[in-house]
Design an enzyme around this catalytic site. Structure first.
Site, PDB file in Angstrom:
ATOM      1  N   LEU A  34       0.835  -1.201   0.000  1.00 36.48           N
ATOM      2  CA  LEU A  34       0.000   0.000   0.000  1.00 36.48           C
ATOM      3  C   LEU A  34       0.868   1.249   0.000  1.00 36.48           C
ATOM      4  CD1 LEU A  34      -2.760  -0.838   2.648  1.00 36.48           C
ATOM      5  CD2 LEU A  34      -2.870  -1.122   0.169  1.00 36.48           C
ATOM      6  N   LYS A  35       0.403   2.283  -0.696  1.00 39.73           N
ATOM      7  CA  LYS A  35       1.063   3.591  -0.659  1.00 39.73           C
ATOM      8  C   LYS A  35       0.301   4.471   0.317  1.00 39.73           C
ATOM      9  CE  LYS A  35       3.744   7.019  -1.867  1.00 39.73           C
ATOM     10  NZ  LYS A  35       3.353   7.896  -0.727  1.00 39.73           N
TER      11      LYS A  35
END
Length: 736
Positions: A147-148
């Site tokens: 995930l960013k």
């Protein structure tokens, strides 16, 4: 070139009128344990005296210090400040004892902090996807997805190693990072926290390790959503040693974090062709409406291995997800991950301890005074030396001299030589960078004009430079990478005649043994090893690119220019026509709302104060236009999203025979989706076939369309990429 030494934050730095706009570097004087020694002079430089220095000397230059020497000579040593000490040491320019072509001048440089190199793929997104699928299918690699989180880069190398932001240190960003890291350790370890913090800092400094994190807070400017909590997740760990940084693999990062109870990110591994293909199908189905909830559920379903992070995005940041980072990793990653999960189980939850005032409380209490805010954050953290924040000088005359002396000095090891090579190349190519110099007093008792210590920050001002630098690396495989967040410790010193000859001899011998080895093992020249995709979601881009970044265009150039801006952005993202129309209505209403409320542009850093309630009200009035109206995760893998099937092979590969057989089936592909075929041989007018395919996709977006025509070159592939996000190549397999 001119280089600026300043006490102002990097964001407010302005170049000298005579400075080069093309290339420059940051320099910082630094120290290690000199100030902790027991001698009387070191004891006189206390933390309290550090905190009072900026008000006394914010406008003092080295010339002022030199003049001050005569007035301070008679003072007792215990009453001296760091300014007085520097005035005694330097009567002329820093580096004046280092001459060009000097056989007795040497430099020793070591990387102090670095984040991953920024590698831009030469391929388009579709070709990068295809290459990723191919590598995994052949068993050569695994695809890793994380995930960013939406925040700022923060790097920590220990109390003496320092705290760093992307291109600076000694500011509110790094003070916030140290506070958040300290608070997370206290929350994880409770009464043991002080002891663990000391051990953690000692471990980082002894092993010369830098920990990189995504720092997510509500006090450093708005991104896609104000986080529910202030936190950080570890994104990289690097061993710096005396050479090129060695970055930990993700399994190693998780083991490191679990040992020290540091926060981890969520990770998914895809080790088969089927799972990688389903990953990209899931993203294509969710890219316009996906949220953290639906995206994470989808990835859990299609991944071969799912490793939940200790910080769950929906719980700490919210449901607006910036994106995913997909990259090629070692094919053994799946096995390594299983071993780490077995041998390094997640640590226990935080302990029930009073952690004191929160980040938001401290910042609110010191809202009008940034220096006091920084001081309060550091006092509430594990910081024991605040000189990085409070001992900076302004000087516009010496940094160019220091850089020249460093480049002309003899390197004492291979690492120094490679860093000099990198800096020279950037100067020769006139790559765009920015300059700043800040003098430090950590090594106050060892500084002389013949023994200088400073930090160099290589700050690339344009992302285009990274692509240009990659081209240089392809022609020179021994060239070191250009890192993001790039800080180097440098010692520039003079040596006596015999010692100088010995150092030069050692260096020549070392080069014979290390130069070729570095080229051979330099995997960064391998394009496949650096394949990476950033897969961003529209809900985040609406808020940051179209609303926040569009404010200046709207208030400066008006509604018409703003419409041009947001339409161009959505088209470049490949946003569907229906979504573009819906968002156009919403953005026009936003423009009317914000311009009627403000005569001048509101702050971009706090844009969510207005955007959040507007978006919620708009969704309540017109529910179908709610930007975050995400599909249910159980339906994202449906085959009714439409698909373009094309054939990149050469003529005679059997495409028409395959299409004919498929079209004979009364049930199509058996999933209920309509199947269409466009035969290229029946299109008589040259150049009209692919526009006809585009029209067909617009007419029946939910159909599976077979483009029965050869598509053997890049020009055609780019057309296909422009007309459809969901396109699948069919490649024949030859049996010998």
């Amino acid at each position: 070139m001119k280089y600026i030494v300043t006490s102002r934050p990097t964001a407010h730095l302005k170049s000298s009128p005579k400075s080069s706009p093309l290339f420059s570097f940051f320099f910082f004087f630094f120290s290690s344990e000199a100030l902790q020694s027991g001698n009387q002079s070191a004891q006189s430089i206390s933390r309290s005296s550090f905190a009072q220095i900026p008000e006394e000397i914010s406008q003092i230059t080295l010339s002022d210090m030199a003049r001050k020497k005569t007035t301070k000579k008679t003072l007792e040593r215990e009453k001296e400040t760091p300014v007085d000490r520097v005035a005694e040491l330097f009567e002329g320019p820093l580096g004046m004892d280092f001459k060009e072509d000097d056989d007795y001048s040497f430099a020793h440089a070591k990387i102090r902090a670095a984040f991953y190199p920024k590698f831009e793929n030469d391929y388009s997104d579709q070709k990068t996807r295809a290459r990723m699928v191919e590598l995994v299918s052949q068993g050569l690699a695994t695809l890793e997805v994380s995930l960013k989180h939406s925040g700022s880069l923060f790097m920590y190398a220990g109390r003496e190693g320092g705290a760093y932001a992307k291109n600076s240190f000694g500011n509110i960003y790094t003070a916030t990072g140290v506070f958040v890291l300290s608070r997370m350790l206290r929350d994880a370890w409770g009464k043991e926290a002080q002891k663990i913090q000391n051990e953690f800092n000692d471990f980082l400094e002894k092993n010369r390790i830098c920990v990189s994190m995504e720092l997510v807070t509500a006090v450093l400017g708005d991104h896609g959503q104000r986080p529910k909590d202030d936190y950080a997740v570890v994104t990289a760990v690097s061993e710096l040693g005396n050479g090129k940084p060695k970055f930990y693999s993700t399994p190693q990062i998780i083991a490191f974090c679990n040992k020290w109870r540091l926060p981890t990110n969520s990770v998914w591994l895809f080790s088969t062709r089927e799972s990688v293909t389903e990953l990209f199908e899931a993203y294509d189905a969710l890219c316009e409406e996906g949220t953290a909830t639906t995206v994470c559920r989808a990835l859990d379903k299609v991944a071969d291995i799912s490793v939940p992070g200790s910080k769950i995005h929906i719980e700490v940041q919210g449901d607006i997800l910036e994106g995913l980072v997909a990259r090629i990793v070692n094919r053994e990653s799946s096995l390594q991950m299983e071993n780490v999960r077995r041998d390094f189980p997640p640590p226990p939850f935080g302990v029930d301890e009073d952690l004191g005032p929160s980040l938001r409380e401290i910042c609110a209490e010191n809202q009008s005074d940034e220096k006091q805010k920084i001081k309060a954050l550091l006092e509430a953290s594990m910081c024991s030396n605040d000189s990085d924040w409070f001992l900076e000088r302004e000087n516009t005359d010496q940094s160019d001299l220091i850089l020249t002396r460093f480049l002309n000095a003899h390197p004492v090891d291979y690492s120094t030589m490679k860093l000099q090579e990198l800096i020279r190349l950037m100067g020769q190519k006139e790559f765009v960078a920015k300059s700043k110099c800040c003098i430090y007093f950590h090594k106050i008792n060892t500084l002389t004009n013949g023994n200088l210590y400073y930090k160099m920050v290589i700050h690339v001002r344009s992302d285009k430079v990274f692509g240009s630098y990659q081209q240089e690396m392809r022609s020179n495989q021994g060239l070191w990478p250009l890192y993001r967040g790039f800080f180097v410790d440098v010692n520039l010193f003079k040596a006596e005649k015999d010692k100088a000859a010995e150092l030069r001899k050692e260096m020549n011998s070392m080069l014979k043994n290390t130069n070729e080895a570095d080229i051979i093992i330099d995997g960064l020249s391998n394009e496949d090893a650096n394949l990476m995709l950033k897969l961003k979601f529209l809900n985040y881009k609406i808020r940051t690119f179209l609303i926040r970044n569009g404010l200046s265009k709207l208030f400066k150039d008006g509604l018409s220019a703003y419409r041009t801006y947001y339409n161009r952005q959505m088209k470049s993202w490949g946003t569907s026509q229906k979504k573009q129309r819906d968002l156009g209505k919403m953005l026009d209403e936003w423009a009317e709302y914000i311009t009627s409320k403000y005569q001048t542009m509101p702050l971009e850093s706090t844009y969510l104060t207005e955007a959040e309630p507007f978006l919620q009200n708009y969704a309540n009035i017109i529910p179908q236009n709610q930007p975050s109206n995400s599909p249910d995760s159980d339906s994202i893998m449906k085959k009714d999203q439409g698909l373009l099937v094309f054939f990149p092979g050469l003529p005679g590969c059997g495409k028409s025979a395959l299409c004919t057989e498929i079209m004979k089936s009364p049930d199509g592909l058996g999933d209920g989706c309509p199947v269409k075929r466009l035969e290229g041989d029946n299109i008589e007018v040259t150049g009209k076939y692919w526009p006809m395919v585009s029209d067909q996709l617009e007419k029946e977006p939910n159909a599976i369309t077979f483009a029965d025509k050869n598509a053997p070159n890049v020009a055609v592939w780019e057309k296909i990429e422009d007309m459809s996000r969901r396109a699948v190549p069919v490649v024949p397999t030859l049996k010998v």
